[in-house]
Design a protein around this motif. Sequence first.
Motif, PDB file in Angstrom:
ATOM      1  N   TYR A   1       0.860  -1.178   0.000  1.00  0.00           N
ATOM      2  CA  TYR A   1       0.000   0.000   0.000  1.00  0.00           C
ATOM      3  C   TYR A   1       0.899   1.231   0.000  1.00  0.00           C
ATOM      4  CZ  TYR A   1      -3.485  -3.345   1.725  1.00  0.00           C
ATOM      5  OH  TYR A   1      -4.308  -4.428   1.895  1.00  0.00           O
TER       6      TYR A   1
ATOM      7  N   GLU B   1      -2.659   5.780   0.833  1.00  0.00           N
ATOM      8  CA  GLU B   1      -3.644   4.835   0.299  1.00  0.00           C
ATOM      9  C   GLU B   1      -4.453   4.211   1.430  1.00  0.00           C
ATOM     10  OE1 GLU B   1      -3.763   0.753  -2.473  1.00  0.00           O
ATOM     11  OE2 GLU B   1      -1.890   1.851  -2.153  1.00  0.00           O
ATOM     12  N   SER B   2      -5.711   3.920   1.171  1.00  0.00           N
ATOM     13  CA  SER B   2      -6.588   3.331   2.186  1.00  0.00           C
ATOM     14  C   SER B   2      -6.415   1.825   2.247  1.00  0.00           C
ATOM     15  CB  SER B   2      -8.051   3.658   1.883  1.00  0.00           C
ATOM     16  OG  SER B   2      -8.295   5.046   1.961  1.00  0.00           O
TER      17      SER B   2
ATOM     18  N   LYS C   1     -14.312   5.982   8.286  1.00  0.00           N
ATOM     19  CA  LYS C   1     -13.550   5.856   7.041  1.00  0.00           C
ATOM     20  C   LYS C   1     -12.517   4.749   7.184  1.00  0.00           C
ATOM     21  CE  LYS C   1     -13.920  10.796   5.909  1.00  0.00           C
ATOM     22  NZ  LYS C   1     -13.152  12.042   5.616  1.00  0.00           N
ATOM     23  N   PRO C   2     -12.107   4.124   6.062  1.00  0.00           N
ATOM     24  CA  PRO C   2     -11.047   3.114   6.145  1.00  0.00           C
ATOM     25  C   PRO C   2      -9.739   3.728   6.636  1.00  0.00           C
ATOM     26  CG  PRO C   2     -12.202   2.989   4.037  1.00  0.00           C
ATOM     27  CD  PRO C   2     -12.645   4.256   4.695  1.00  0.00           C
TER      28      PRO C   2
ATOM     29  N   VAL D   1      -5.910   4.785   6.696  1.00  0.00           N
ATOM     30  CA  VAL D   1      -5.037   5.296   5.641  1.00  0.00           C
ATOM     31  C   VAL D   1      -3.587   5.075   6.048  1.00  0.00           C
ATOM     32  CG1 VAL D   1      -4.289   7.362   4.386  1.00  0.00           C
ATOM     33  CG2 VAL D   1      -6.714   7.012   4.904  1.00  0.00           C
TER      34      VAL D   1
ATOM     35  N   ILE E   1      -0.479   3.797  10.383  1.00  0.00           N
ATOM     36  CA  ILE E   1      -1.738   4.187   9.757  1.00  0.00           C
ATOM     37  C   ILE E   1      -2.380   5.340  10.521  1.00  0.00           C
ATOM     38  CG2 ILE E   1      -2.186   1.858   8.858  1.00  0.00           C
ATOM     39  CD1 ILE E   1      -4.261   1.528  11.113  1.00  0.00           C
TER      40      ILE E   1
ATOM     41  N   SER F   1     -11.757  -1.877   3.931  1.00  0.00           N
ATOM     42  CA  SER F   1     -12.692  -1.493   4.994  1.00  0.00           C
ATOM     43  C   SER F   1     -12.706  -2.548   6.097  1.00  0.00           C
ATOM     44  CB  SER F   1     -14.095  -1.337   4.420  1.00  0.00           C
ATOM     45  OG  SER F   1     -14.586  -2.597   3.971  1.00  0.00           O
TER      46      SER F   1
END
Length: 251
Positions: free
Chosen positions: A24, A28-29, A66-67, A69, A60, A32
């Motif tokens: 990642y 970037e997320s 929200k997911p 990041v 992160i 979920s």
Amino acid sequence: MVEARSRHEFVAVQLRQRIMQRQYAVGESLPSESMLCAEFEVSRGPVRQALATLKNEGLIQLSQGKPAVVRSHGITQTLDTFTPFTQWAHRTGRTAGSRTLEIARRRVSEPAAAALGAGPDDFVVEVLRVRLLDGEPTMLERSTFTDRVGSLLFEFDIDSGSITDYLTSRGVRFESMEHVLDAVAAAKAEAEHLGIAPGSPLLRERRTSRDQHGDIFEYADDRYRPDRVAFSIVNARTVDPRVPPGDGNGS
């Protein structure tokens, strides 16, 4: 299926490896929570615990609804919560070690005397160790303990594990800590112990530890190689009680 008590650790290990292997990009997320639950066949509890662990490691960023990041590809040591070096290394998939250079009982000297509130005739226990990550010198640890607490260490092989964990098992409570961070140049002896050139930059953390009564019992001066360890501090916005809700200027 992994056991219940280690499900969040398993999820954290898998996600940590993906991030550190740069699967990642920064910014970037991650998938979920529901997608992670399905992939690892766990409930939301272990997933959220795993994400909280990665957040504390500085990997992160979490936002409600929200997911997660990706914030960094490198693991950082956090100061908003206290995790002993040995535990932190274990959580990040690395092996902690130590090489003791000295443990001695002697009269206190500055700056430990000022930090501990000790008089010139008071005795303390001083510990000097090189801390290792995966066998590589990472940090030079200088700790000065009050005599009452430090004397317990003479009953412990301090190269066998965490001093903090041992003292906790003997009833010493690390209730709160104060940290000061700055940069210093490595002296000749420090450079030799850490395998770097004299004058190389080191990240210094000076720390005082208090017990449940508010009494300081430890003063530490730890010096890290910045190419091996970084620190992360997570802050929340402070609400000014003098400003009524909705009266902010938007800044």
